[in-house]
Design a protein around this motif. Sequence first.
Motif, mmCIF file in Angstrom:
data_model
loop_
_atom_site.group_PDB
_atom_site.id
_atom_site.type_symbol
_atom_site.label_atom_id
_atom_site.label_comp_id
_atom_site.label_asym_id
_atom_site.label_seq_id
_atom_site.Cartn_x
_atom_site.Cartn_y
_atom_site.Cartn_z
ATOM 1 N N TYR A 99 -43.674 -3.451 5.145
ATOM 2 C CA TYR A 99 -44.579 -4.099 6.085
ATOM 3 C C TYR A 99 -45.419 -5.115 5.315
ATOM 4 O O TYR A 99 -46.539 -4.843 4.891
ATOM 5 N N CYS A 100 -44.852 -6.271 5.091
ATOM 6 C CA CYS A 100 -45.582 -7.299 4.353
ATOM 7 C C CYS A 100 -45.053 -8.671 4.734
ATOM 8 O O CYS A 100 -43.995 -8.804 5.362
ATOM 9 N N GLY A 101 -45.775 -9.674 4.359
ATOM 10 C CA GLY A 101 -45.355 -11.043 4.633
ATOM 11 C C GLY A 101 -46.195 -12.013 3.858
ATOM 12 O O GLY A 101 -46.978 -11.633 2.974
ATOM 13 N N ALA A 102 -46.059 -13.284 4.182
ATOM 14 C CA ALA A 102 -46.834 -14.343 3.547
ATOM 15 C C ALA A 102 -47.323 -15.300 4.617
ATOM 16 O O ALA A 102 -46.577 -15.650 5.538
ATOM 17 N N LYS A 103 -48.563 -15.688 4.512
ATOM 18 C CA LYS A 103 -49.138 -16.704 5.385
ATOM 19 C C LYS A 103 -49.249 -17.985 4.565
ATOM 20 O O LYS A 103 -49.865 -17.998 3.498
ATOM 21 N N LEU A 104 -48.647 -19.044 5.059
ATOM 22 C CA LEU A 104 -48.620 -20.319 4.332
ATOM 23 C C LEU A 104 -49.495 -21.345 5.028
ATOM 24 O O LEU A 104 -49.395 -21.529 6.254
ATOM 25 N N LYS A 105 -50.347 -21.983 4.256
ATOM 26 C CA LYS A 105 -51.150 -23.115 4.727
ATOM 27 C C LYS A 105 -50.583 -24.368 4.072
ATOM 28 O O LYS A 105 -50.621 -24.507 2.848
ATOM 29 N N PHE A 160 -45.142 -10.061 -8.852
ATOM 30 C CA PHE A 160 -44.462 -9.396 -7.742
ATOM 31 C C PHE A 160 -43.019 -9.070 -8.105
ATOM 32 O O PHE A 160 -42.368 -9.795 -8.864
ATOM 33 N N GLY A 161 -42.526 -7.996 -7.560
ATOM 34 C CA GLY A 161 -41.130 -7.620 -7.712
ATOM 35 C C GLY A 161 -40.554 -7.234 -6.361
ATOM 36 O O GLY A 161 -41.151 -7.476 -5.313
ATOM 37 N N TYR A 162 -39.379 -6.605 -6.394
ATOM 38 C CA TYR A 162 -38.758 -6.191 -5.143
ATOM 39 C C TYR A 162 -37.905 -4.955 -5.386
ATOM 40 O O TYR A 162 -37.573 -4.596 -6.522
ATOM 41 N N VAL A 163 -37.588 -4.288 -4.306
ATOM 42 C CA VAL A 163 -36.550 -3.260 -4.302
ATOM 43 C C VAL A 163 -35.583 -3.633 -3.189
ATOM 44 O O VAL A 163 -35.972 -4.270 -2.201
ATOM 45 N N PRO A 164 -34.317 -3.261 -3.337
ATOM 46 C CA PRO A 164 -33.312 -3.746 -2.405
ATOM 47 C C PRO A 164 -33.239 -3.000 -1.088
ATOM 48 O O PRO A 164 -32.211 -3.011 -0.420
ATOM 49 N N THR A 165 -34.349 -2.386 -0.646
ATOM 50 C CA THR A 165 -34.323 -1.711 0.654
ATOM 51 C C THR A 165 -34.137 -2.638 1.871
ATOM 52 O O THR A 165 -33.534 -2.190 2.842
ATOM 53 N N PRO A 166 -34.597 -3.880 1.985
ATOM 54 C CA PRO A 166 -35.374 -4.666 1.012
ATOM 55 C C PRO A 166 -36.877 -4.555 1.279
ATOM 56 O O PRO A 166 -37.308 -4.367 2.411
ATOM 57 N N ALA A 167 -37.644 -4.707 0.202
ATOM 58 C CA ALA A 167 -39.093 -4.680 0.297
ATOM 59 C C ALA A 167 -39.673 -5.335 -0.950
ATOM 60 O O ALA A 167 -39.015 -5.405 -1.990
ATOM 61 N N LEU A 168 -40.902 -5.808 -0.822
ATOM 62 C CA LEU A 168 -41.597 -6.376 -1.974
ATOM 63 C C LEU A 168 -42.380 -5.302 -2.705
ATOM 64 O O LEU A 168 -42.821 -4.308 -2.101
ATOM 65 N N VAL A 169 -42.555 -5.503 -3.996
ATOM 66 C CA VAL A 169 -43.364 -4.622 -4.838
ATOM 67 C C VAL A 169 -44.555 -5.435 -5.330
ATOM 68 O O VAL A 169 -44.388 -6.527 -5.886
ATOM 69 N N GLY A 174 -42.588 -9.968 7.321
ATOM 70 C CA GLY A 174 -42.844 -8.928 8.308
ATOM 71 C C GLY A 174 -41.663 -7.989 8.398
ATOM 72 O O GLY A 174 -40.529 -8.313 8.039
ATOM 73 N N VAL A 175 -41.923 -6.797 8.909
ATOM 74 C CA VAL A 175 -40.908 -5.752 8.907
ATOM 75 C C VAL A 175 -39.707 -6.104 9.776
ATOM 76 O O VAL A 175 -38.569 -5.720 9.478
ATOM 77 N N ASP A 176 -39.915 -6.872 10.856
ATOM 78 C CA ASP A 176 -38.783 -7.206 11.720
ATOM 79 C C ASP A 176 -37.757 -8.068 10.993
ATOM 80 O O ASP A 176 -36.551 -7.905 11.183
ATOM 81 N N HIS A 177 -38.235 -9.007 10.164
ATOM 82 C CA HIS A 177 -37.301 -9.836 9.408
ATOM 83 C C HIS A 177 -36.739 -9.087 8.205
ATOM 84 O O HIS A 177 -35.578 -9.270 7.832
ATOM 85 N N LEU A 178 -37.555 -8.241 7.582
ATOM 86 C CA LEU A 178 -37.097 -7.539 6.384
ATOM 87 C C LEU A 178 -36.072 -6.457 6.715
ATOM 88 O O LEU A 178 -35.053 -6.319 6.030
ATOM 89 N N THR A 179 -36.333 -5.689 7.752
ATOM 90 C CA THR A 179 -35.461 -4.546 8.032
ATOM 91 C C THR A 179 -34.973 -4.472 9.469
ATOM 92 O O THR A 179 -34.127 -3.628 9.786
ATOM 93 N N GLY A 180 -35.486 -5.325 10.342
ATOM 94 C CA GLY A 180 -35.140 -5.210 11.756
ATOM 95 C C GLY A 180 -33.982 -6.072 12.197
ATOM 96 O O GLY A 180 -33.511 -5.963 13.337
ATOM 97 N N GLY A 181 -33.497 -6.944 11.313
ATOM 98 C CA GLY A 181 -32.389 -7.819 11.661
ATOM 99 C C GLY A 181 -31.137 -7.460 10.891
ATOM 100 O O GLY A 181 -30.910 -6.303 10.520
#
Length: 479
Positions: A118-124, A426-435, A162-169
């Motif tokens: 459950y994470c994401g990035a907000k870009l300005k 930052f890192g990652y795990v292939p669930t996928p998720a950010l660390v 966000g979780v929908d893009h990371l794991t919901g698709g």
Amino acid sequence: MNAPEKIRCDACPVMCYIAPGQTGACDRYGNLAGRIVRCDPLTILDRAAASGTPLIPFAAGAPDGEWDGEIARPAEEFVTGIGAGTTYPDYKPAPFIVSREVEGADVVTVVTEAIFSYCGAKLKIDTDRHLGPERAIVRAEGEPVGHVTTAEYGSQMLSLGGVDHLTGGTKTEGKATCATLLALCNREPVELTIDDGATLTAQAGHPPIVNGTPEHRMRVGCGSATIGMFASQWHGLVDEVVVVDDHITGVVSEHQAGKVLAWPPTGIRIRGHRSTPGRYFRVSEPGQGWGGTRLADPTEILAPFEARKGAHPGLTLLMVSTTGEEHAYYVLDDTLTPRPHPLPAVLAPTVALIAENCEPSLTTVLFMAGAGGSLRAGVTQNPVRLTRAVQSQRTRLTCGGAPVYVWPGGGITFMVDVTRLPENAFGYVPTPALVAPLEFTMPRADYLALGGHAPSIRTLADIRSTGGEYTAGPARRLP
């Protein structure tokens, strides 16, 4: 001959079986002589870095990094979550629970690396250029990874992850989303395409590149605000000024700033929706032209001038964008038609003044996530007490040593500017998720009152000398 025995890594939900001398799917943990070893070191920030001292590596082989030391105060040294390892998904005390003295107070910092689905990035994105319509899909490598949100003052905002893009698709969508977030949070450039919009290269702390062209200036204000700031600079030098802007186009003779200066009427007429005097909405569709409009020729927004309201042959007109990057000068002919002329030298400084007052265009990346699950159980035996302590600011939450903004309401939802962290935090795990690294700092008495894991508290000196569960041996990527 029997194959070398694999061992199971429990550092993330993937639970890889790793052969000797190999790393897991994340490239962050490896099997060294039958023991799971963290492949990059715990990071300790030193306040002396402000005078040129590099980051202090926990183990040999850590790359030098740049850090100004400011956010590590008031402690002389600050243990970050970078390289600490994690307790997710199973309960166990956080990898490092560090006791140290800060100005005579006994302070505990609980250090871990959190795994965030459950994470994401907000870009300005500082630009007047049209990136895409609100709610348009943002893609990386052709996969949907987010969407366009609102336009703010001189900037376009994107919400990615966000979780929908990371794991919901689809699996491909999740991998593309994770790779995009990881690159952005580690301050690497990423190419994004926006449906019915632009191609964008975004990199934290760098100018955005829109359709292959780097942006240089963030607008000084909307067309109306620009007139409010600079009307006095034009007074007496030109008969009329129009500041072209996708949102609010300004006309100095009609504007309140012009009225204060007793600016005479010019008979100008603007094609658009008039708001208040001298302020016009929707003069053009958004685009890549003047002031974020589709205009290549700004005179398209001009209706015929009216002689009965002050227009006359020889009347002079300056049209300029909100950054000063586009400008043109016109003189009305005998038919009251504006004809282009070279910009008079006397007006050049006024255009330059607009440009001077524009901030450099930058891309800002805020990592946003919610800390929950067994991460909190790794800090305290009663996780809700940690949430309440963070929300009440009795416990200080940082991310890789950087200050965060904690959202009000339930849970521990925070945002952090990725440029405030050390590089490659930052890192990652292939669930996928950010660390991402997290640190919870509080007085020892408060930590014990939260139900903290008292037997796991260690001194900073002990951690420096003996390391931790995932930091035995030299810090290096295994062959």
